[in-house]
Design an enzyme around this catalytic site. Structure first.
Site, PDB file in Angstrom:
ATOM      1  N   HIS A  45       1.574   5.346  -1.644  1.00 20.62           N
ATOM      2  CA  HIS A  45       1.208   6.535  -2.422  1.00 20.62           C
ATOM      3  C   HIS A  45       2.475   7.136  -3.023  1.00 20.62           C
ATOM      4  O   HIS A  45       3.379   7.538  -2.283  1.00 20.62           O
ATOM      5  CB  HIS A  45       0.538   7.576  -1.525  1.00 20.62           C
TER       6      HIS A  45
ATOM      7  N   HIS B 266      -4.673  -0.824   5.833  1.00 19.67           N
ATOM      8  CA  HIS B 266      -4.203  -0.079   7.012  1.00 19.67           C
ATOM      9  C   HIS B 266      -5.129  -0.179   8.220  1.00 19.67           C
ATOM     10  O   HIS B 266      -5.667   0.816   8.685  1.00 19.67           O
ATOM     11  CB  HIS B 266      -3.913   1.385   6.679  1.00 19.67           C
TER      12      HIS B 266
ATOM     13  N   HIS C 280       0.877  -1.191   0.000  1.00 15.57           N
ATOM     14  CA  HIS C 280       0.000   0.000   0.000  1.00 15.57           C
ATOM     15  C   HIS C 280       0.904   1.229   0.000  1.00 15.57           C
ATOM     16  O   HIS C 280       1.482   1.587   1.024  1.00 15.57           O
ATOM     17  CB  HIS C 280      -0.903   0.004   1.237  1.00 15.57           C
TER      18      HIS C 280
ATOM     19  N   HIS D  79     -10.537   0.916   1.852  1.00 17.31           N
ATOM     20  CA  HIS D  79     -10.334   1.901   2.920  1.00 17.31           C
ATOM     21  C   HIS D  79     -11.557   1.782   3.821  1.00 17.31           C
ATOM     22  O   HIS D  79     -12.635   2.245   3.468  1.00 17.31           O
ATOM     23  CB  HIS D  79     -10.196   3.316   2.342  1.00 17.31           C
TER      24      HIS D  79
ATOM     25  N   LYS E 264      -9.221  -0.336  -5.818  1.00 19.90           N
ATOM     26  CA  LYS E 264      -9.294   0.301  -4.501  1.00 19.90           C
ATOM     27  C   LYS E 264     -10.654   0.935  -4.285  1.00 19.90           C
ATOM     28  O   LYS E 264     -11.121   1.715  -5.111  1.00 19.90           O
ATOM     29  CB  LYS E 264      -8.190   1.371  -4.411  1.00 19.90           C
TER      30      LYS E 264
ATOM     31  N   ASP F 236       1.443   2.505   3.547  1.00 16.74           N
ATOM     32  CA  ASP F 236       0.604   3.702   3.396  1.00 16.74           C
ATOM     33  C   ASP F 236       1.479   4.954   3.467  1.00 16.74           C
ATOM     34  O   ASP F 236       1.019   6.009   3.903  1.00 16.74           O
ATOM     35  CB  ASP F 236      -0.508   3.738   4.452  1.00 16.74           C
TER      36      ASP F 236
END
Ligand code: NCD
Ligand code: ZN
Length: 347
Positions: A16, A175, A14, A137, A100, A248
């Site tokens: 970004h 997460h 995960h 999420h 996602k 994350d």
């Protein structure tokens, strides 16, 4: 005492990376230690179609340092307009590894996410059929639900009903931050997994709020009370294959974190592996680090464990990282654990 640890090259399930100057700045930090990463699609505008994912992948590859051993694993951002055929084609082409799901309004750049879950059922049914994982999420967005309860309420009111309706859908609870998340992940079979971040193993909500507000510890889902952090530590170091690393790592330039309404996200790409070695050693579980970082995520995503390795060494002197990473868009503060760390990755 173990002071050298060699593990298969890890995966970050995960991550970004953003775009443009921030992408160029942060990508080397991950590519230095990780062989693969599941790349989050919450750009502005989001990565919604196969064509978007192809173009984003090309932008990542264009700024990957020469000689780096890193493969981005692309994802699509689920919207109420997502076309099941396009998702299946992107998966069939080997381009995407997950879709996602952001509940609309749950986190950074999630306004294009899902409001009415019944409208995405045809896509989810197709994903169940082809074995493509849904990364979720897991927070409700109802303003009446306390922000510290949003994960637990999501599990009861959205996730569990969804999984009962589509039991063959492969799901990653992204997460997780609560003991409820840990417990729920354990109720599933091979279809259900959960990622755990580096920072949620280290901070609880006091770190964000006690003694002054610390914007660089603010992320979503927000860190919870200490009992939840301890549950996450127990899960991450349990050796159960359902729990694996998704950092994350979520870079925002300092100007966007340090303001009246600061962005959510901790940037951990630079020092995740030393921090995890520290945590696993504290838990008496150094021998389980390789499972968490390098084996279980690959297993869930149907990928081979890396044939390359990463070696960490423990020194007498604490490891030193820069406080910030300079990107062409501005500085990004590197997550500071608040204690000295003696592990470092061999260069
Ligand atoms: C992430 C981001 O900035 O994109 N922020 C965060 O706090 N984790 C979004 C997310 O994963 O929720
Ligand atoms: Zn994220």
């Amino acid at each position: 005492m173990t002071d050298i640890l060699t593990i298969p090259r890890p995966d970050d399930m995960h991550l970004h990376l953003r775009d443009g100057a921030v992408l160029a700045g942060v990508l080397p930090e991950t590519a230095r230690h990780f062989g693969r990463a599941i790349i989050m699609p919450n750009l502005v505008p989001p990565i919604v179609t196969m064509a978007d994912a192809q173009a984003y992948r090309a932008r990542i590859m264009a700024v990957l340092p020469k000689g780096a051993d890193f493969t981005p694993l692309m994802t699509l951002y689920l919207t109420e307009g997502t076309d099941a055929g396009d998702v299946a084609a992107a998966h069939g082409a080997g381009l995407i590894h997950a879709v996602k799901l952001y509940p609309a309004g749950a986190t950074t750049n999630s306004h294009g996410g899902v409001r009415d879950f019944t409208r995405v059922l045809p896509v989810l049914e197709k994903m169940a059929e082809i074995g493509l994982p849904l990364c979720i999420h897991g927070e409700v967005t109802d303003p009446d639900v306390d922000i510290f309860d949003r994960e637990a309420v999501f599990i009861d009111t959205v996730l569990d009903p969804l999984r009962q309706r589509l039991p063959s859908l492969r799901v990653v609870m992204e997460h997780i931050t609560t003991s409820q998340g840990v417990n729920y992940a354990r109720t599933g079979g091979d279809n259900l997994a959960a990622t755990i971040t580096t920072h949620h193993l280290i901070i609880n909500r006091n770190h964000i709020l006690a003694g002054g507000i610390k914007p660089h510890y603010y992320c979503l889902p927000v860190a919870k009370r200490e009992s939840h952090r301890l549950a996450l530590r127990e899960a991450a170091t349990s050796g159960e294959a359902r729990f694996f690393l998704g950092t994350d790592s979520a870079p925002h330039i300092d100007a966007l974190k340090e303001q009246a309404c600061g962005c959510a996200g901790c940037f951990t790409a630079t020092n995740t592996m030393p921090l995890l070695a520290h945590v696993f050693e504290e838990m008496g579980a150094l021998d389980r680090l390789a499972g968490f970082t390098s084996r279980f995520g690959a297993g869930f995503y149907g990928l081979p464990v890396s044939g390359k390795t990463l070696t960490l060494t423990k020194s007498a002197a604490p490891a030193i990282w820069p406080e910030k990473l300079d990107t062409g868009a501005g500085p990004v503060t590197i997550f500071h654990p608040g204690f000295p760390v003696f592990w470092q990755v061999n260069s």
